[in-house]
Scaffold this motif. Structure first.
Motif, PDB file in Angstrom:
ATOM      1  N   ALA A 220       0.831  -1.207   0.000  1.00 26.74           N
ATOM      2  CA  ALA A 220       0.000   0.000   0.000  1.00 26.74           C
ATOM      3  C   ALA A 220       0.865   1.257   0.000  1.00 26.74           C
ATOM      4  CB  ALA A 220      -0.936  -0.008   1.208  1.00 26.74           C
ATOM      5  N   LEU A 221       1.953   1.263   0.795  1.00 27.56           N
ATOM      6  CA  LEU A 221       2.833   2.427   0.863  1.00 27.56           C
ATOM      7  C   LEU A 221       3.589   2.631  -0.449  1.00 27.56           C
ATOM      8  CD1 LEU A 221       4.385   2.392   4.456  1.00 27.56           C
ATOM      9  CD2 LEU A 221       2.859   4.093   3.455  1.00 27.56           C
ATOM     10  N   PHE A 222       4.069   1.542  -1.035  1.00 27.97           N
ATOM     11  CA  PHE A 222       4.760   1.649  -2.315  1.00 27.97           C
ATOM     12  C   PHE A 222       3.856   2.302  -3.354  1.00 27.97           C
ATOM     13  CE2 PHE A 222       8.366  -0.547  -0.891  1.00 27.97           C
ATOM     14  CZ  PHE A 222       9.283  -0.675  -1.918  1.00 27.97           C
ATOM     15  N   SER A 223       2.621   1.830  -3.420  1.00 27.54           N
ATOM     16  CA  SER A 223       1.668   2.374  -4.391  1.00 27.54           C
ATOM     17  C   SER A 223       1.376   3.837  -4.112  1.00 27.54           C
ATOM     18  CB  SER A 223       0.366   1.568  -4.366  1.00 27.54           C
ATOM     19  OG  SER A 223       0.623   0.202  -4.613  1.00 27.54           O
ATOM     20  N   LEU A 224       1.184   4.169  -2.832  1.00 25.85           N
ATOM     21  CA  LEU A 224       0.878   5.546  -2.454  1.00 25.85           C
ATOM     22  C   LEU A 224       2.006   6.491  -2.851  1.00 25.85           C
ATOM     23  CD1 LEU A 224      -0.874   7.617  -0.888  1.00 25.85           C
ATOM     24  CD2 LEU A 224       0.368   6.942   1.175  1.00 25.85           C
ATOM     25  N   VAL A 225       3.238   6.116  -2.545  1.00 22.97           N
ATOM     26  CA  VAL A 225       4.384   6.991  -2.834  1.00 22.97           C
ATOM     27  C   VAL A 225       4.577   7.160  -4.336  1.00 22.97           C
ATOM     28  CG1 VAL A 225       6.894   7.183  -2.678  1.00 22.97           C
ATOM     29  CG2 VAL A 225       5.558   6.503  -0.672  1.00 22.97           C
ATOM     30  N   LEU A 226       4.550   6.061  -5.077  1.00 16.43           N
ATOM     31  CA  LEU A 226       4.849   6.124  -6.505  1.00 16.43           C
ATOM     32  C   LEU A 226       3.760   6.866  -7.281  1.00 16.43           C
ATOM     33  CD1 LEU A 226       6.275   2.540  -7.100  1.00 16.43           C
ATOM     34  CD2 LEU A 226       7.526   4.668  -6.736  1.00 16.43           C
ATOM     35  N   VAL A 227       2.512   6.560  -7.007  1.00 16.21           N
ATOM     36  CA  VAL A 227       1.417   7.226  -7.730  1.00 16.21           C
ATOM     37  C   VAL A 227       1.329   8.695  -7.330  1.00 16.21           C
ATOM     38  CG1 VAL A 227      -1.057   7.227  -8.211  1.00 16.21           C
ATOM     39  CG2 VAL A 227       0.156   5.059  -7.975  1.00 16.21           C
ATOM     40  N   SER A 228       1.598   9.010  -6.068  1.00  8.83           N
ATOM     41  CA  SER A 228       1.570  10.410  -5.624  1.00  8.83           C
ATOM     42  C   SER A 228       2.638  11.235  -6.344  1.00  8.83           C
ATOM     43  CB  SER A 228       1.759  10.498  -4.112  1.00  8.83           C
ATOM     44  OG  SER A 228       0.680   9.901  -3.431  1.00  8.83           O
ATOM     45  N   LEU A 229       3.832  10.660  -6.524  1.00 10.94           N
ATOM     46  CA  LEU A 229       4.883  11.353  -7.276  1.00 10.94           C
ATOM     47  C   LEU A 229       4.421  11.626  -8.708  1.00 10.94           C
ATOM     48  CD1 LEU A 229       8.165   9.536  -6.153  1.00 10.94           C
ATOM     49  CD2 LEU A 229       7.595  11.946  -5.796  1.00 10.94           C
ATOM     50  N   SER A 230       3.767  10.643  -9.306  1.00  9.29           N
ATOM     51  CA  SER A 230       3.251  10.826 -10.661  1.00  9.29           C
ATOM     52  C   SER A 230       2.194  11.926 -10.714  1.00  9.29           C
ATOM     53  CB  SER A 230       2.655   9.510 -11.169  1.00  9.29           C
ATOM     54  OG  SER A 230       2.069   9.672 -12.444  1.00  9.29           O
ATOM     55  N   ASN A 231       1.328  11.980  -9.706  1.00 11.24           N
ATOM     56  CA  ASN A 231       0.291  13.014  -9.676  1.00 11.24           C
ATOM     57  C   ASN A 231       0.888  14.406  -9.497  1.00 11.24           C
ATOM     58  OD1 ASN A 231      -1.756  11.132  -9.975  1.00 11.24           O
ATOM     59  ND2 ASN A 231      -2.066  10.889  -7.788  1.00 11.24           N
ATOM     60  N   ILE A 232       1.938  14.511  -8.686  1.00  6.51           N
ATOM     61  CA  ILE A 232       2.611  15.801  -8.517  1.00  6.51           C
ATOM     62  C   ILE A 232       3.173  16.287  -9.845  1.00  6.51           C
ATOM     63  CG2 ILE A 232       4.630  16.914  -7.478  1.00  6.51           C
ATOM     64  CD1 ILE A 232       4.135  15.145  -4.998  1.00  6.51           C
ATOM     65  N   GLN A 233       3.791  15.361 -10.582  1.00  4.57           N
ATOM     66  CA  GLN A 233       4.342  15.725 -11.883  1.00  4.57           C
ATOM     67  C   GLN A 233       3.243  16.155 -12.850  1.00  4.57           C
ATOM     68  OE1 GLN A 233       4.492  13.762 -15.054  1.00  4.57           O
ATOM     69  NE2 GLN A 233       5.737  15.363 -15.976  1.00  4.57           N
ATOM     70  N   ASP A 234       2.095  15.481 -12.812  1.00  5.33           N
ATOM     71  CA  ASP A 234       0.966  15.851 -13.672  1.00  5.33           C
ATOM     72  C   ASP A 234       0.499  17.271 -13.393  1.00  5.33           C
ATOM     73  OD1 ASP A 234       0.936  13.445 -14.988  1.00  5.33           O
ATOM     74  OD2 ASP A 234      -0.619  12.552 -13.725  1.00  5.33           O
ATOM     75  N   HIS A 235       0.424  17.649 -12.122  1.00  7.39           N
ATOM     76  CA  HIS A 235      -0.069  18.975 -11.760  1.00  7.39           C
ATOM     77  C   HIS A 235       0.914  20.080 -12.137  1.00  7.39           C
ATOM     78  CE1 HIS A 235      -3.601  17.389  -9.964  1.00  7.39           C
ATOM     79  NE2 HIS A 235      -3.007  16.844  -8.929  1.00  7.39           N
ATOM     80  N   LEU A 236       2.198  19.734 -12.230  1.00  3.40           N
ATOM     81  CA  LEU A 236       3.191  20.728 -12.610  1.00  3.40           C
ATOM     82  C   LEU A 236       3.316  20.881 -14.117  1.00  3.40           C
ATOM     83  CD1 LEU A 236       6.122  20.005 -10.108  1.00  3.40           C
ATOM     84  CD2 LEU A 236       4.801  22.109 -10.257  1.00  3.40           C
ATOM     85  N   GLU A 237       2.747  19.952 -14.879  1.00  4.83           N
ATOM     86  CA  GLU A 237       2.913  19.954 -16.326  1.00  4.83           C
ATOM     87  C   GLU A 237       2.452  21.269 -16.958  1.00  4.83           C
ATOM     88  OE1 GLU A 237       3.895  17.703 -19.218  1.00  4.83           O
ATOM     89  OE2 GLU A 237       5.224  17.724 -17.503  1.00  4.83           O
ATOM     90  N   ASN A 238       1.238  21.702 -16.623  1.00  2.96           N
ATOM     91  CA  ASN A 238       0.726  22.965 -17.141  1.00  2.96           C
ATOM     92  C   ASN A 238       0.640  23.957 -15.992  1.00  2.96           C
ATOM     93  OD1 ASN A 238      -0.547  25.106 -18.331  1.00  2.96           O
ATOM     94  ND2 ASN A 238      -2.385  23.991 -18.945  1.00  2.96           N
ATOM     95  N   PRO A 239       1.565  24.914 -15.913  1.00  2.30           N
ATOM     96  CA  PRO A 239       1.576  25.827 -14.763  1.00  2.30           C
ATOM     97  C   PRO A 239       0.460  26.854 -14.778  1.00  2.30           C
ATOM     98  CG  PRO A 239       3.274  26.449 -16.340  1.00  2.30           C
ATOM     99  CD  PRO A 239       2.680  25.171 -16.840  1.00  2.30           C
ATOM    100  N   PHE A 240      -0.381  26.828 -15.822  1.00  5.00           N
ATOM    101  CA  PHE A 240      -1.438  27.833 -15.941  1.00  5.00           C
ATOM    102  C   PHE A 240      -2.848  27.273 -15.763  1.00  5.00           C
ATOM    103  CE2 PHE A 240       2.030  29.463 -18.657  1.00  5.00           C
ATOM    104  CZ  PHE A 240       2.225  30.696 -18.082  1.00  5.00           C
ATOM    105  N   ASP A 241      -3.006  25.944 -15.585  1.00  6.99           N
ATOM    106  CA  ASP A 241      -4.344  25.369 -15.629  1.00  6.99           C
ATOM    107  C   ASP A 241      -5.146  25.572 -14.348  1.00  6.99           C
ATOM    108  OD1 ASP A 241      -3.097  23.616 -13.938  1.00  6.99           O
ATOM    109  OD2 ASP A 241      -3.322  21.849 -15.220  1.00  6.99           O
ATOM    110  N   GLY A 242      -4.499  26.034 -13.272  1.00  6.27           N
ATOM    111  CA  GLY A 242      -5.226  26.327 -12.040  1.00  6.27           C
ATOM    112  C   GLY A 242      -5.618  25.110 -11.233  1.00  6.27           C
ATOM    113  N   VAL A 243      -5.034  23.944 -11.540  1.00  4.12           N
ATOM    114  CA  VAL A 243      -5.397  22.716 -10.823  1.00  4.12           C
ATOM    115  C   VAL A 243      -4.473  22.478  -9.634  1.00  4.12           C
ATOM    116  CG1 VAL A 243      -5.647  20.218 -11.007  1.00  4.12           C
ATOM    117  CG2 VAL A 243      -6.394  21.694 -12.897  1.00  4.12           C
ATOM    118  N   GLY A 244      -3.172  22.526  -9.849  1.00  2.45           N
ATOM    119  CA  GLY A 244      -2.220  22.236  -8.784  1.00  2.45           C
ATOM    120  C   GLY A 244      -2.000  23.411  -7.846  1.00  2.45           C
ATOM    121  N   GLU A 245      -1.403  23.113  -6.700  1.00  2.00           N
ATOM    122  CA  GLU A 245      -1.116  24.145  -5.705  1.00  2.00           C
ATOM    123  C   GLU A 245      -0.018  25.097  -6.174  1.00  2.00           C
ATOM    124  OE1 GLU A 245      -2.193  24.891  -2.281  1.00  2.00           O
ATOM    125  OE2 GLU A 245      -3.898  24.026  -3.326  1.00  2.00           O
TER     126      GLU A 245
END
Length: 261
Positions: A220-245
């Motif tokens: 469960a922890l492996f999945s949480l860490v790896l997928v969370s890193l992927s989600n962080i990268q997704d939110h940084l992809e477009n710095p103008f879309d207003g989705v990520g922090e």
């Protein structure tokens, strides 16, 4: 900070994909333990196939965000310079000229925000609207400022400000259009989805040393860490879309409000 805001931030990086991959990795571990399929896989494969590419992508996306922030600040700075030229460089600056310059800048930044916050498939259509606003600014410099007696050298300086706004906009637009390497992103997504599941025999092997109550914590922890890193990268992809922090907020009304008379 309210509890709802905190939860919203958490769910930006922990989403349905996290749950699905976590459940599948736990199921894989359960089946491997049930049927005695165990193996001591090397963890270097996870570092090579997932962690390194994802961290590389996050670093690249963050640098693009910083570049986009610089270009956005350039747009604002040269826009303010044009307004101050309208206000201060004429011997008798008409209030109508200052009001019109504010209106033109507000329209320009509104269209820029609309372009960057919409789907990339609409970039050509939205780009035309931005350049119509740029054209209106160019005509204003020639007709209004020159017509009200601004010296030719100062008109040339205003056109230089406008040309620098063109350059900053084009640079920001290319950051919006061209993301971090897509093949690398696809590669990471495949292994993030598969490796926590394929590592079921490893988790089953490690579980031999654990008490039954913590058997499924590792997958469960492996999945949480790896997928969370992927989600962080997704939110940084477009710095103008207003989705990520960490996105860039284009606040048009605040920009116009700070154009003091």
């Amino acid at each position: 900070m309210t509890e709802n805001v905190v939860m919203a931030k958490i769910f930006l990086i922990i989403n349905l994909k996290t749950l699905i991959v976590g459940l599948l990795s736990v199921l894989s571990t359960y089946l491997c333990m049930r049927y005695g399929v165990v193996a001591d896989f090397p963890l270097t494969l996870i570092a090579t196939a997932i962690v390194f590419p994802v961290v590389f992508s996050i670093n690249g996306a963050y640098k693009r965000r910083e570049q986009a922030l610089t270009k956005y600040s350039d747009l604002k700075a040269f826009g303010k310079a044009l307004y101050f030229a309208t206000r201060d460089w004429l011997d008798h600056s008409p209030e109508s000229s200052r009001t019109e310059m504010k209106r033109l800048l507000e329209g320009l930044f509104t269209e820029i925000k609309h372009l960057f916050s919409n789907n990339i498939e609409q970039v050509r259509q939205n780009e035309e609207a931005v350049y119509r606003r740029f054209s209106a600014l160019s005509k204003f410099i020639q007709s209004d400022l020159r017509g009200n007696g601004l010296a030719s050298g100062e008109v040339s300086r205003c056109n230089q400000y406008l040309s620098k706004m063109f350059v900053s906009f084009e640079d920001a637009k290319h950051i919006y259009q061209y993301r971090t390497p897509r093949t690398l992103k696809t590669f990471s997504d495949i292994f993030i989805s598969l490796l926590p599941i394929l590592y079921g025999p490893y988790f089953a092997f490690q579980a031999l040393e654990y008490s039954p109550s913590v058997t499924y914590v590792m997958p469960a922890l492996f999945s949480l860490v790896l997928v969370s890193l992927s989600n962080i990268q997704d939110h940084l992809e477009n710095p103008f879309d207003g989705v990520g922090e960490d996105d860039i907020a284009i606040n048009v009304q605040e920009f116009v409000r700070r154009l003091y008379d």
